[in-house]
Design a protein around this motif. Structure first.
Motif, PDB file in Angstrom:
ATOM      1  N   GLY A 184       0.791  -1.222   0.000  1.00 12.89           N
ATOM      2  CA  GLY A 184       0.000   0.000   0.000  1.00 12.89           C
ATOM      3  C   GLY A 184       0.823   1.272   0.000  1.00 12.89           C
ATOM      4  O   GLY A 184       2.027   1.256  -0.264  1.00 12.89           O
ATOM      5  N   SER A 185       0.156   2.361   0.327  1.00 20.15           N
ATOM      6  CA  SER A 185       0.796   3.669   0.161  1.00 20.15           C
ATOM      7  C   SER A 185       1.487   4.171   1.421  1.00 20.15           C
ATOM      8  O   SER A 185       2.279   5.097   1.365  1.00 20.15           O
ATOM      9  CB  SER A 185      -0.254   4.692  -0.294  1.00 20.15           C
ATOM     10  N   ILE A 186       1.178   3.573   2.582  1.00 23.56           N
ATOM     11  CA  ILE A 186       1.701   4.113   3.835  1.00 23.56           C
ATOM     12  C   ILE A 186       2.778   3.217   4.465  1.00 23.56           C
ATOM     13  O   ILE A 186       3.790   3.701   4.944  1.00 23.56           O
ATOM     14  CB  ILE A 186       0.548   4.321   4.849  1.00 23.56           C
ATOM     15  N   ASN A 227      -8.619  -0.986  -0.239  1.00 26.10           N
ATOM     16  CA  ASN A 227      -8.599  -0.839  -1.695  1.00 26.10           C
ATOM     17  C   ASN A 227      -7.864  -1.987  -2.352  1.00 26.10           C
ATOM     18  O   ASN A 227      -8.323  -2.547  -3.349  1.00 26.10           O
ATOM     19  CB  ASN A 227      -7.974   0.494  -2.087  1.00 26.10           C
ATOM     20  N   SER A 228      -6.726  -2.361  -1.796  1.00 25.15           N
ATOM     21  CA  SER A 228      -5.962  -3.479  -2.354  1.00 25.15           C
ATOM     22  C   SER A 228      -6.770  -4.773  -2.280  1.00 25.15           C
ATOM     23  O   SER A 228      -6.783  -5.571  -3.217  1.00 25.15           O
ATOM     24  CB  SER A 228      -4.637  -3.647  -1.626  1.00 25.15           C
ATOM     25  N   THR A 229      -7.449  -4.982  -1.155  1.00 22.59           N
ATOM     26  CA  THR A 229      -8.255  -6.199  -0.996  1.00 22.59           C
ATOM     27  C   THR A 229      -9.347  -6.245  -2.064  1.00 22.59           C
ATOM     28  O   THR A 229      -9.548  -7.266  -2.733  1.00 22.59           O
ATOM     29  CB  THR A 229      -8.886  -6.223   0.414  1.00 22.59           C
ATOM     30  N   LEU A 230     -10.018  -5.122  -2.241  1.00 22.05           N
ATOM     31  CA  LEU A 230     -11.096  -5.050  -3.228  1.00 22.05           C
ATOM     32  C   LEU A 230     -10.548  -5.184  -4.653  1.00 22.05           C
ATOM     33  O   LEU A 230     -11.157  -5.833  -5.507  1.00 22.05           O
ATOM     34  CB  LEU A 230     -11.835  -3.717  -3.064  1.00 22.05           C
ATOM     35  N   GLU A 231      -9.392  -4.601  -4.894  1.00 21.00           N
ATOM     36  CA  GLU A 231      -8.778  -4.698  -6.225  1.00 21.00           C
ATOM     37  C   GLU A 231      -8.374  -6.144  -6.519  1.00 21.00           C
ATOM     38  O   GLU A 231      -8.488  -6.613  -7.648  1.00 21.00           O
ATOM     39  CB  GLU A 231      -7.586  -3.734  -6.326  1.00 21.00           C
ATOM     40  N   ALA A 232      -7.916  -6.867  -5.505  1.00 21.16           N
ATOM     41  CA  ALA A 232      -7.589  -8.289  -5.670  1.00 21.16           C
ATOM     42  C   ALA A 232      -8.852  -9.064  -6.018  1.00 21.16           C
ATOM     43  O   ALA A 232      -8.870  -9.888  -6.935  1.00 21.16           O
ATOM     44  CB  ALA A 232      -6.960  -8.845  -4.387  1.00 21.16           C
TER      45      ALA A 232
END
Ligand code: UDP
Length: 490
Positions: free
Chosen positions: A297-299, A378-383
Motif C-alpha cells: 500500500g501507500s503508507i 482498496n488493495s483487498t477489493l482490487e484483488a
C-alpha cells in the motif's frame, strides 16, 4: 443552463491515498452518470487530484476541483506538514482541526455563482465531522464515504456498542465479536479502534471525533459491491439505521476506458516508478497466472531486515514476482546492495519497483496469479475484482479485519500469521515474518493442489460478481444511478 437539474455532489475527501483514490473514482463515476461533482480540499490534496480531474474534464465530465489554503498556525500544524506521502501520525489531529477551519471558505465558495448549480449533497470522508455543519448550512444531506469493508465496520461497531473491551487489559487477549451470527475472534490490538497502535496524541478525543462523523451522517456510500458481503452491508445499515449505497469496485471506472494502459497507469495519484508499457511487456513475457504481485500500500514501510526476509522468501518460492518497495531510497547501503544482488540473481523472473507502482494495471494482467497484500481495503477489493487469491499480511488499522474477511469469510486468502499491528511489533523486533513463512505462503497461494484451486475458483467467482455489479442493471450501477437521481434538485 443545462446543469440546472443536475445533482451536484461536493466531495470532501481525506488526502491519504487509500481514501482519496476511491473518493475521486466515485466522483468520476457519478459524473459519468450526469452529475456535477466538486472536489474540495487544501492545496496538498488538490495537487494530487489535479491531473485526474484535468483528464476527466477533457473527456467531458463535469468534475471540478476547488482548493482552500490551510491555516497552519491557527491549528498548531507545522508549515508543510501535509507535503509528504502521508500525514505523520503526530500531526494528524492538528491536521484534522486545520481541515475543519475550511468549512467557512468552502461554504461561501459553494454559494457563489461560479460554483453553480447549488450543491445538492455533501459526500465526505467518514473522518470529517465538521462537514455535517457544512451540509446543514447549505440545507443538503451529508453522506459519509467509506472505502472500508462492511464486515470490519460492523465488527468495530458491535465491539464498541457492546463494550467488548471492558475489563480486557491484555491487548493480545482474544475477544469474540458480539452480535454476529458467525464466531469471529479479534484482539484489542487488531481491532480498528482505528489508530490503536499508532501513536496519535489525544486518541480518546480523536476517537469521539470520528464516531461523531459517522453517527451524524444521513447515509453511507461504500466502495464495495453488495454481493461480496451482503449480510454485513445489511447488518451495518441496520446497526446505524442508515441507507447504504454500495457503488464499488469504483476502480472499474478506469477499466471501462478505452485507453486502458495509460489511464490505469496515471490513476495512482503519484507518478509511477516504472514505465507502464515496460511493465506490461515484462508481464506479457510471463506465463498466465504465474506472477505474484507484492505490495503493502501507500503508507506501510518495511524495515531493512524485513526487506531481506521478503526478498529471500520470494526468491526461494521459485515464482516470478513484481515487488513494490515504497521507501527503497531510504535504505542503508547494505540493504540497497542486497536488493541489487537479488535483482541480478532473479533477472527476468523478478521485477522490483522502487516507488509507486501501476497496481491496477498489474493486477488486471493475465500473467498475475496472486497478491501478497497488507490488506488495505482498496488493495483487498482490487484483488477481488481481479479474481486473485491473496497472501494476507496486515500492518495496522482496519487491515486485520479485512484479512479476516479475505481468509475466513471469502476463503480467498492465506495468512502469514501476523497477530499484532506493526507499531507494536517494531519496538520488539524488526523481522516480523521470516523468509520461510513468506516462501511457504507464496507457494501455498500460487501452487497447484486442491486447496489452492478452490481458492482460485472462489476468487474468480467473486470477480465475476464484481463485474456484474458494475454493469448496467447490476447492484453498484443501480446504486450510482439512484444517487444521481435522488440528489437531483427539487
Ligand atoms: N497503489 C498503487 N501503487 C502503489 C501503491 C498503492 O496504485 O505503489 C494504490 C492501490 O491500487 C490502492 C491504493 O493505492 O488503490 C492503496 O490503498 P489501500 O487501501 O490498499 O492501502 P493504504 O495505502 O490505504 O494503506
Amino acid at each position: 443552463g443545462s446543469n440546472a437539474n443536475a445533482a451536484h455532489f461536493v466531495f470532501v475527501p481525506l488526502r491519504e491515498q487509500g481514501h482519496l483514490i476511491p473518493a475521486v473514482d466515485t466522483a468520476l463515476l457519478l459524473a459519468s452518470h450526469g452529475a456535477v461533482c466538486t472536489i474540495v480540499g487544501p492545496p496538498s490534496t488538490a495537487a494530487l487530484v489535479r491531473p485526474t480531474v484535468d483528464s476527466a474534464q477533457r473527456s467531458g465530465l463535469q468534475v471540478r476541483l476547488a482548493e482552500f489554503p490551510l491555516d497552519y498556525a491557527a491549528s498548531g500544524l507545522p508549515e508543510g506538514a501535509d507535503a509528504g506521502d502521508s500525514i505523520p501520525p503526530m500531526h494528524m489531529w492538528s491536521y484534522y482541526r486545520a481541515m475543519a477551519l475550511l468549512r467557512e471558505p468552502i461554504e461561501s465558495y459553494l454559494r457563489g455563482a461560479h460554483a453553480a448549480p447549488f450543491p445538492t449533497c455533501v459526500v465526505s470522508d467518514f473522518i470529517h465531522p465538521w462537514t455535517t455543519e457544512l451540509a446543514a448550512n447549505l440545507g443538503v444531506p451529508r453522506l459519509s464515504f467509506f472505502s472500508m469493508c462492511a464486515f470490519g465496520l460492523l465488527c468495530h461497531h458491535n465491539l464498541e456498542r457492546f463494550n467488548a473491551w471492558d475489563g480486557v487489559e491484555d491487548p493480545n487477549a482474544p475477544v469474540v465479536v458480539p452480535g454476529l451470527e458467525r464466531r469471529f475472534v479479534v484482539t484489542r490490538a487488531q481491532a480498528p479502534g482505528f489508530f490503536r497502535g499508532i501513536p496519535i496524541p489525544c486518541w480518546e478525543e480523536f476517537a469521539d471525533y470520528i464516531e461523531r462523523a459517522r453517527a451524524e451522517a444521513d447515509g453511507v456510500i461504500m466502495n464495495k459491491f453488495e454481493e461480496m458481503e451482503p449480510e454485513y452491508v445489511a447488518g451495518y445499515a441496520a446497526a446505524r439505521n442508515m441507507k447504504v449505497w454500495t457503488v464499488g469496485p469504483v476502480a472499474t471506472y478506469h477499466q471501462t476506458r478505452t485507453t486502458l494502459a495509460s489511464t490505469l497507469a496515471s490513476r495512482g495519484l503519484r507518478a509511477c516508478a516504472v514505465d507502464a508499457d515496460e511493465c506490461i511487456r515484462w508481464l506479457d513475457g510471463q506465463a498466465p497466472g504465474s506472477v505474484v504481485y507484492v505490495s503493502f500500500g501507500s503508507i506501510s514501510r518495511a524495515e531493512p531486515k524485513q526487506v531481506v526476509e521478503i526478498g529471500l522468501g520470494l526468491e526461494a518460492s521459485g515464482h516470478p514476482f513484481i515487488w513494490v518497495l515504497r521507501n527503497a531510497g531510504d535504505y542503508d547501503e547494505a540493504t540497497r546492495a542486497f536488493l541489487g544482488e537479488l535483482e541480478a540473481r532473479v533477472a527476468g523472473r523478478g521485477l522490483l519497483v522502487r516507488g509507486w507502482a501501476p497496481q491496477l494495471l498489474v493486477l488486471s494482467h493475465d500473467a498475475v496469479g496472486g497478491f501478497v497484500t497488507h490488506c488495505g481495503w482498496n488493495s483487498t477489493l482490487e484483488a477481488v475484482a481481479a479474481g486473485l487469491p491473496v497472501v494476507t499480511w496486515p500492518h495496522f488499522t482496519d487491515q486485520f479485519l479485512n484479512e479476516k474477511l479475505a481468509v475466513e469469510v471469502l476463503g480467498i486468502g492465506v495468512s502469514v500469521g501476523v497477530t499484532e499491528p506493526l507499531t507494536f511489533q517494531a519496538v520488539k523486533k524488526e523481522i516480523v515474518v521470516g523468509r520461510e513463512v513468506v516462501e511457504a505462503a507464496v507457494r501455498s497461494v500460487m501452487g497447484a493442489g486442491e486447496e489452492a484451486e478452490e481458492r482460485r475458483r472462489r476468487a474468480r467467482a467473486l470477480a465475476a460478481k464484481a463485474k456484474a455489479a458494475a454493469e448496467v442493471g447490476g447492484s453498484s450501477h443501480t446504486n450510482l444511478l439512484d444517487l444521481v437521481k435522488r440528489f437531483q434538485p427539487g
